[in-house]
Design an enzyme around this catalytic site. Structure first.
Site, PDB file in Angstrom:
ATOM      1  NE  ARG A 237      -4.690  -1.201   0.243  1.00  0.00           N
ATOM      2  CZ  ARG A 237      -4.620  -2.363  -0.412  1.00  0.00           C
ATOM      3  NH1 ARG A 237      -3.327  -2.845  -1.241  1.00  0.00           N
ATOM      4  NH2 ARG A 237      -5.732  -3.064  -0.569  1.00  0.00           N
ATOM      5  CD  GLU A 266      -2.490   3.051  -5.586  1.00  0.00           C
ATOM      6  OE1 GLU A 266      -3.329   2.745  -6.257  1.00  0.00           O
ATOM      7  OE2 GLU A 266      -1.556   3.157  -5.440  1.00  0.00           O
ATOM      8  CG  HIS A 285      -2.683  -0.506  -6.752  1.00  0.00           C
ATOM      9  ND1 HIS A 285      -3.256  -0.132  -6.254  1.00  0.00           N
ATOM     10  CD2 HIS A 285      -2.016  -2.238  -6.511  1.00  0.00           C
ATOM     11  CE1 HIS A 285      -3.360  -1.106  -5.404  1.00  0.00           C
ATOM     12  NE2 HIS A 285      -2.938  -2.059  -5.288  1.00  0.00           N
TER      13      HIS A 285
END
Length: 319
Positions: A237, A266, A285
């Site tokens: 994360r 993000e 991601h």
């Protein structure tokens, strides 16, 4: 029974739901659904499949307490207020296990391309900057025999360790909330303190959940304790590292390089300086982004929804 799906999932999961006679509505717009839109779309359904970074917080759960189940299309559940969900008796499901190999592959790829400055050098070709051969500039570093430090030795961390041992005979050390005898037996891993992990690792790969304890864990103070020639990898994360501190650590050569599949914030802005650094690689991601893994995730989502709608224990329920 009716289910709302807040994004796209693999067709295998859709078929499982339809085979149970479940009516599906889906978010079709080419953007992330807002918090208000999520609440509105859940008013007349019995369950939610949450795709993406939707906040399953007190506000959402209070407005959607009629839901019988929420199934996350992810392993991580840092975006869920678990206590509020329990208070409203809404079970929350996730998709653990099935994406361990794919995510470890991503961490391994990042480690390798960072070590050889591959993304940066590829961009030079695109810019027409592949010129005369020079034997010394922009050199990478070798990984064979180096020390891998795993922060969070769960299934993904162990898969990453196995790849590093098999490919490069790397020594494995790790820090976790508690020792992991299976990892120690399988890859001869050594359990160490966090301080020792920083001091000894040539590569640190992050494989832990985002919690109050791990949020911003890798900051400038921590980077300063790492080896100057070390590589930082994060496929967990983005909130686990402080991105401004990471930029500073790289600019000032406090650490050698970084590979990120997750960023903070993000998505990353296109003018982020990390994108143009020699020994940095950033991916959008894609940790679980294989056909096989996304199908398996969709199947777990469907199984959680079906169980929840029937008042049964979810196969994969967030504790």
């Amino acid at each position: 029974m009716k289910v709302f799906i807040s994004g796209n999932i693999a067709e295998s999961g859709i078929k499982l739901l339809k085979n149970q006679g479940i009516t599906i509505t889906k978010w079709e717009k080419d953007r992330q659904i807002t918090a208000e839109e999520l609440i509105a779309n859940c008013k007349d359904v019995d369950a939610l499949v949450s795709v993406g970074p939707n906040k399953i917080n007190k506000e959402f759960l209070s407005a959607s307490k009629h839901l019988k189940v929420v199934a996350l299309h992810s392993v991580g559940f840092d975006n869920v207020d678990v206590e509020a969900a329990k208070a409203h008796s809404i079970p929350i499901g996730n998709t653990p296990g099935v994406l361990s190999g794919a995510t470890a592959d991503t961490a391994f790829i990042l480690m390798l391309v960072v070590s050889r400055k591959a993304f940066y050098l590829h961009k030079k070709i695109i810019k027409g900057q592949w010129e005369n051969y020079e034997p010394t500039p922009e050199l990478g570093i070798e990984l064979n025999g180096k020390t891998l430090g795993v922060f969070g030795m769960g299934k993904i961390g162990l898969e990453m360790a196995k790849k590093c041992v098999g490919a490069y005979q790397m020594k494995v050390i790790y820090h976790n909330r508690s020792p992991k005898p299976d990892a120690e037996a399988e890859v001869n891993a050594e359990y160490v303190s966090f301080e020792e992990l920083l001091e000894r690792s040539d590569v640190i790969s992050v494989h832990t959940a985002l919690t109050d304890e791990t949020k911003g864990k890798f900051n400038l103070e921590v980077f300063k304790k790492m080896k100057p020639g070390s590589i930082f990898i994060n496929t967990a994360r983005g909130g686990i590292h402080n991105e401004e501190d990471l930029i500073k650590a790289l600019e000032e050569k406090i650490i050698w390089g970084a590979g990120l599949d997750v960023t903070n914030p993000e998505p990353m802005q296109k003018d982020n300086p990390l994108l143009n650094m020699e020994s940095v690689a950033v991916l959008p991601h894609i940790g679980s982004a294989t056909e096989e893994t996304r199908s398996a995730m969709a199947n777990l989502v469907a199984e959680n929804i079906i169980a929840g709608l029937n008042g049964l224990q979810l196969p994969n329920q967030v504790k």
